[in-house]
Design a protein around this motif. Structure first.
Motif, short mmCIF file in Angstrom:
data_model
loop_
_atom_site.label_atom_id
_atom_site.label_comp_id
_atom_site.label_asym_id
_atom_site.label_seq_id
_atom_site.Cartn_x
_atom_site.Cartn_y
_atom_site.Cartn_z
N LEU A 88 13.02 36.99 44.97
CA LEU A 88 14.44 37.17 44.65
C LEU A 88 15.39 36.35 45.51
O LEU A 88 16.47 36.00 45.06
CB LEU A 88 14.81 38.66 44.77
CG LEU A 88 14.07 39.60 43.81
CD1 LEU A 88 14.44 41.04 44.11
CD2 LEU A 88 14.38 39.24 42.37
N ASP A 89 15.01 36.05 46.76
CA ASP A 89 15.93 35.32 47.64
C ASP A 89 15.16 34.40 48.60
O ASP A 89 13.93 34.40 48.63
CB ASP A 89 16.84 36.27 48.41
CG ASP A 89 16.11 37.24 49.31
OD1 ASP A 89 14.91 37.02 49.60
OD2 ASP A 89 16.72 38.23 49.73
N ALA A 90 15.92 33.62 49.36
CA ALA A 90 15.33 32.62 50.25
C ALA A 90 14.51 33.25 51.37
O ALA A 90 13.49 32.70 51.79
CB ALA A 90 16.42 31.73 50.83
N ALA A 91 14.94 34.40 51.86
CA ALA A 91 14.20 35.07 52.94
C ALA A 91 12.82 35.50 52.45
O ALA A 91 11.82 35.35 53.16
CB ALA A 91 14.99 36.26 53.46
N GLN A 92 12.75 36.03 51.24
CA GLN A 92 11.46 36.43 50.68
C GLN A 92 10.58 35.20 50.43
O GLN A 92 9.36 35.27 50.60
CB GLN A 92 11.66 37.21 49.39
CG GLN A 92 12.24 38.58 49.58
CD GLN A 92 12.45 39.30 48.25
OE1 GLN A 92 12.36 38.69 47.17
NE2 GLN A 92 12.74 40.59 48.32
N PHE A 93 11.19 34.09 50.03
CA PHE A 93 10.42 32.87 49.79
C PHE A 93 9.82 32.37 51.11
O PHE A 93 8.66 31.96 51.15
CB PHE A 93 11.31 31.80 49.16
CG PHE A 93 10.56 30.59 48.69
CD1 PHE A 93 9.81 30.63 47.53
CD2 PHE A 93 10.61 29.40 49.40
CE1 PHE A 93 9.11 29.51 47.08
CE2 PHE A 93 9.93 28.28 48.97
CZ PHE A 93 9.17 28.34 47.80
N ALA A 94 10.59 32.42 52.17
CA ALA A 94 10.08 32.01 53.48
C ALA A 94 8.95 32.92 53.93
O ALA A 94 7.93 32.45 54.46
CB ALA A 94 11.21 32.00 54.51
N ALA A 95 9.09 34.22 53.71
CA ALA A 95 8.04 35.17 54.09
C ALA A 95 6.78 34.94 53.26
O ALA A 95 5.65 35.02 53.80
CB ALA A 95 8.54 36.60 53.91
N LEU A 96 6.94 34.63 51.99
CA LEU A 96 5.79 34.34 51.14
C LEU A 96 5.09 33.06 51.61
O LEU A 96 3.87 32.99 51.63
CB LEU A 96 6.23 34.20 49.68
CG LEU A 96 5.13 33.96 48.66
CD1 LEU A 96 4.13 35.11 48.64
CD2 LEU A 96 5.74 33.77 47.28
N GLY A 97 5.88 32.07 52.01
CA GLY A 97 5.30 30.84 52.55
C GLY A 97 4.48 31.09 53.80
O GLY A 97 3.41 30.50 53.98
N VAL A 98 4.95 31.98 54.67
CA VAL A 98 4.20 32.34 55.87
C VAL A 98 2.90 33.04 55.50
O VAL A 98 1.84 32.76 56.07
CB VAL A 98 5.07 33.22 56.81
CG1 VAL A 98 4.24 33.81 57.93
CG2 VAL A 98 6.23 32.40 57.37
N LEU A 99 2.96 33.94 54.55
CA LEU A 99 1.76 34.65 54.10
C LEU A 99 0.72 33.68 53.54
O LEU A 99 -0.47 33.78 53.87
CB LEU A 99 2.14 35.69 53.04
CG LEU A 99 1.00 36.50 52.44
CD1 LEU A 99 0.37 37.41 53.49
CD2 LEU A 99 1.50 37.33 51.27
N ILE A 100 1.16 32.73 52.74
CA ILE A 100 0.23 31.74 52.17
C ILE A 100 -0.30 30.83 53.26
O ILE A 100 -1.48 30.47 53.26
CB ILE A 100 0.92 30.97 51.03
CG1 ILE A 100 1.16 31.91 49.85
CG2 ILE A 100 0.10 29.76 50.59
CD1 ILE A 100 2.02 31.36 48.75
#
Length: 147
Positions: A88-100
């Motif tokens: 939904l937002d940039a913060a979640q995208f960054a967190a998903l990138g860290v997870l991957i």
């Protein structure tokens, strides 16, 4: 088969992913993500999609299949056309990138970069094109043709 050749040159297998409500939007997203991957000389090993953006990411079948390919080593990265296809937002995208990244992969968003224009570039290009065409703004300074 190795994912990269000695010296760091070679292909990087990636997956393209999209989640959109219509088939036309899914096709457009896949086209754009493939162009993004091709421009970076990444090998598109597969394309996954889901058709219901309202479903949470961890319960989408296409996303689950793609993360399985990431865990097994078939792909090394995931390319999405926009963050809105996964979060939904940039913060979640960054967190998903860290997870991957913690799983040994990377997440890329296929957005075009800023236009590469320097101040005065248009004027210089025009002068070059006019010169190549044989038109000189200072005609009295151009050498006369003797043919």
């Amino acid at each position: 088969m190795p994912n990269s050749l000695p010296g760091g040159l070679g292909h990087v297998p990636v997956a393209v992913y999209s989640c959109a409500a219509t088939a036309a939007l899914v096709r457009e997203a896949e086209r754009r993500t493939r162009q993004y991957a091709d421009a970076r000389h990444w090998h598109v090993a597969g394309a996954w999609f889901d058709t219901d953006p309202t479903v949470p990411l961890d319960t989408r079948p296409g996303w689950a299949a793609m993360t399985g390919a990431l865990s097994s080593g078939l792909i090394r990265g995931i390319v999405v056309v926009g963050a809105s296809h996964v979060v939904l937002d940039a913060a979640q995208f960054a967190a998903l990138g860290v997870l991957i990244r913690d799983r040994g992969g990377f997440l890329a968003e296929a957005t075009p970069g800023p236009p590469r224009r320097a101040p005065g570039q248009q004027v210089r290009r025009r002068a070059l094109l006019e010169g190549a065409a044989g038109w000189f703004p200072y005609g009295h300074l151009a050498p006369e043709a003797s043919w």
